[in-house]
Motif scaffolding. Sequence first.
Motif, PDB file in Angstrom:
ATOM      1  N   GLY A  55       0.829  -1.197   0.000  1.00 42.17           N
ATOM      2  CA  GLY A  55       0.000   0.000   0.000  1.00 42.17           C
ATOM      3  C   GLY A  55       0.861   1.242   0.000  1.00 42.17           C
ATOM      4  O   GLY A  55       0.694   2.143   0.816  1.00 42.17           O
ATOM      5  N   PHE A  56       1.804   1.331  -0.938  1.00 36.58           N
ATOM      6  CA  PHE A  56       2.838   2.370  -0.902  1.00 36.58           C
ATOM      7  C   PHE A  56       2.338   3.770  -1.244  1.00 36.58           C
ATOM      8  O   PHE A  56       2.991   4.762  -0.966  1.00 36.58           O
ATOM      9  N   GLY A  57       1.160   3.873  -1.869  1.00 32.71           N
ATOM     10  CA  GLY A  57       0.612   5.197  -2.171  1.00 32.71           C
ATOM     11  C   GLY A  57       1.533   6.009  -3.068  1.00 32.71           C
ATOM     12  O   GLY A  57       1.999   5.529  -4.102  1.00 32.71           O
ATOM     13  N   THR A  58       1.839   7.228  -2.655  1.00 33.49           N
ATOM     14  CA  THR A  58       2.716   8.098  -3.443  1.00 33.49           C
ATOM     15  C   THR A  58       4.190   7.916  -3.088  1.00 33.49           C
ATOM     16  O   THR A  58       5.028   8.714  -3.497  1.00 33.49           O
ATOM     17  N   ALA A  59       4.507   6.876  -2.320  1.00 36.10           N
ATOM     18  CA  ALA A  59       5.890   6.526  -1.954  1.00 36.10           C
ATOM     19  C   ALA A  59       6.562   7.597  -1.105  1.00 36.10           C
ATOM     20  O   ALA A  59       7.766   7.823  -1.214  1.00 36.10           O
ATOM     21  N   ALA A  60       5.789   8.229  -0.232  1.00 36.37           N
ATOM     22  CA  ALA A  60       6.366   9.242   0.650  1.00 36.37           C
ATOM     23  C   ALA A  60       7.500   8.670   1.491  1.00 36.37           C
ATOM     24  O   ALA A  60       8.499   9.349   1.755  1.00 36.37           O
ATOM     25  N   LEU A  61       7.375   7.421   1.907  1.00 33.13           N
ATOM     26  CA  LEU A  61       8.411   6.775   2.712  1.00 33.13           C
ATOM     27  C   LEU A  61       9.391   5.996   1.848  1.00 33.13           C
ATOM     28  O   LEU A  61      10.614   6.165   1.969  1.00 33.13           O
ATOM     29  N   THR A  62       8.891   5.145   0.972  1.00 33.58           N
ATOM     30  CA  THR A  62       9.804   4.260   0.249  1.00 33.58           C
ATOM     31  C   THR A  62      10.710   5.006  -0.725  1.00 33.58           C
ATOM     32  O   THR A  62      11.805   4.536  -1.017  1.00 33.58           O
ATOM     33  N   SER A  78      -4.018   1.378  -6.584  1.00 30.34           N
ATOM     34  CA  SER A  78      -4.295   2.574  -7.363  1.00 30.34           C
ATOM     35  C   SER A  78      -3.278   2.719  -8.492  1.00 30.34           C
ATOM     36  O   SER A  78      -2.081   2.875  -8.244  1.00 30.34           O
ATOM     37  N   ARG A  79      -3.771   2.694  -9.721  1.00 32.45           N
ATOM     38  CA  ARG A  79      -2.865   2.833 -10.864  1.00 32.45           C
ATOM     39  C   ARG A  79      -2.180   4.196 -10.864  1.00 32.45           C
ATOM     40  O   ARG A  79      -0.992   4.312 -11.159  1.00 32.45           O
ATOM     41  N   GLN A  80      -2.927   5.251 -10.519  1.00 33.02           N
ATOM     42  CA  GLN A  80      -2.338   6.588 -10.526  1.00 33.02           C
ATOM     43  C   GLN A  80      -1.243   6.719  -9.474  1.00 33.02           C
ATOM     44  O   GLN A  80      -0.187   7.313  -9.718  1.00 33.02           O
ATOM     45  N   MET A  81      -1.487   6.165  -8.290  1.00 39.35           N
ATOM     46  CA  MET A  81      -0.465   6.223  -7.248  1.00 39.35           C
ATOM     47  C   MET A  81       0.746   5.384  -7.645  1.00 39.35           C
ATOM     48  O   MET A  81       1.889   5.765  -7.377  1.00 39.35           O
ATOM     49  N   LEU A  82       0.516   4.253  -8.283  1.00 37.79           N
ATOM     50  CA  LEU A  82       1.636   3.435  -8.747  1.00 37.79           C
ATOM     51  C   LEU A  82       2.483   4.223  -9.745  1.00 37.79           C
ATOM     52  O   LEU A  82       3.719   4.213  -9.667  1.00 37.79           O
ATOM     53  N   GLU A  83       1.829   4.906 -10.665  1.00 38.96           N
ATOM     54  CA  GLU A  83       2.582   5.695 -11.648  1.00 38.96           C
ATOM     55  C   GLU A  83       3.357   6.822 -10.978  1.00 38.96           C
ATOM     56  O   GLU A  83       4.502   7.121 -11.356  1.00 38.96           O
ATOM     57  N   THR A  84       2.744   7.460  -9.975  1.00 36.11           N
ATOM     58  CA  THR A  84       3.437   8.516  -9.230  1.00 36.11           C
ATOM     59  C   THR A  84       4.653   7.953  -8.508  1.00 36.11           C
ATOM     60  O   THR A  84       5.746   8.528  -8.548  1.00 36.11           O
TER      61      THR A  84
END
Length: 204
Positions: A55-62, A78-84
């Motif tokens: 559930g990485f979202g916008t990758a604020a941490l990773t 979420s495809r959009q979050m994955l692309e971000t």
Amino acid sequence: MRDSAGFDLWADGYDQSVGRSDEADCYPFAGYKKLLNEIFNRVLSRGYAEVLDLGFGTAALTARLYERGLTVWGQDFSRQMLETAQAKMPGAKLFLKDFSQGLAEELKGRRFDAVISTYALHHLPDPGKIGLLRELLGLLNPGGSILIGDVAFATRAELESCRTSSPDWDEAEFYFVYEEFAPHFPNSTFIPMSSCAGLIELRP
């Protein structure tokens, strides 16, 4: 109920929305930056190299871990979050799948030093959390751990206090209550990070 299209629409403004809640020290994101920094520091201080973010979202941490040279794997619905996230981490191995439907096939059978999840697992009812986390424990290398940062409470009474004082409380989510969660995972610890957030660590 969560919807991937809704998260796609939220992707561009997600970090700003979270930041406003954190700065106001209010539910649901009070303690957000403190919590992510604690996970970041634990991963680095232990010399972990292979990290799975669920559930990485916008990758604020990773994205921060990726910049430090760690190998990052991830799954999000979420495809959009994955692309971000992929734009921030071109070499990361990211997969599109709702974790309520299980792990992506590409992740099964792999081994990780750390599995991290921030503000994602509260979408699963408790039986779903428990089953998924037991599976994830089996993917850890020796010395590895699962680090969960989320809306979480030590006791049911603390959750109810937050519920009654938060006009925007989300009844569709399933927040961690550590006193109810801990019996399923004896090798776990809980550290409160704010009035509505905490860090749960699990080891095999």
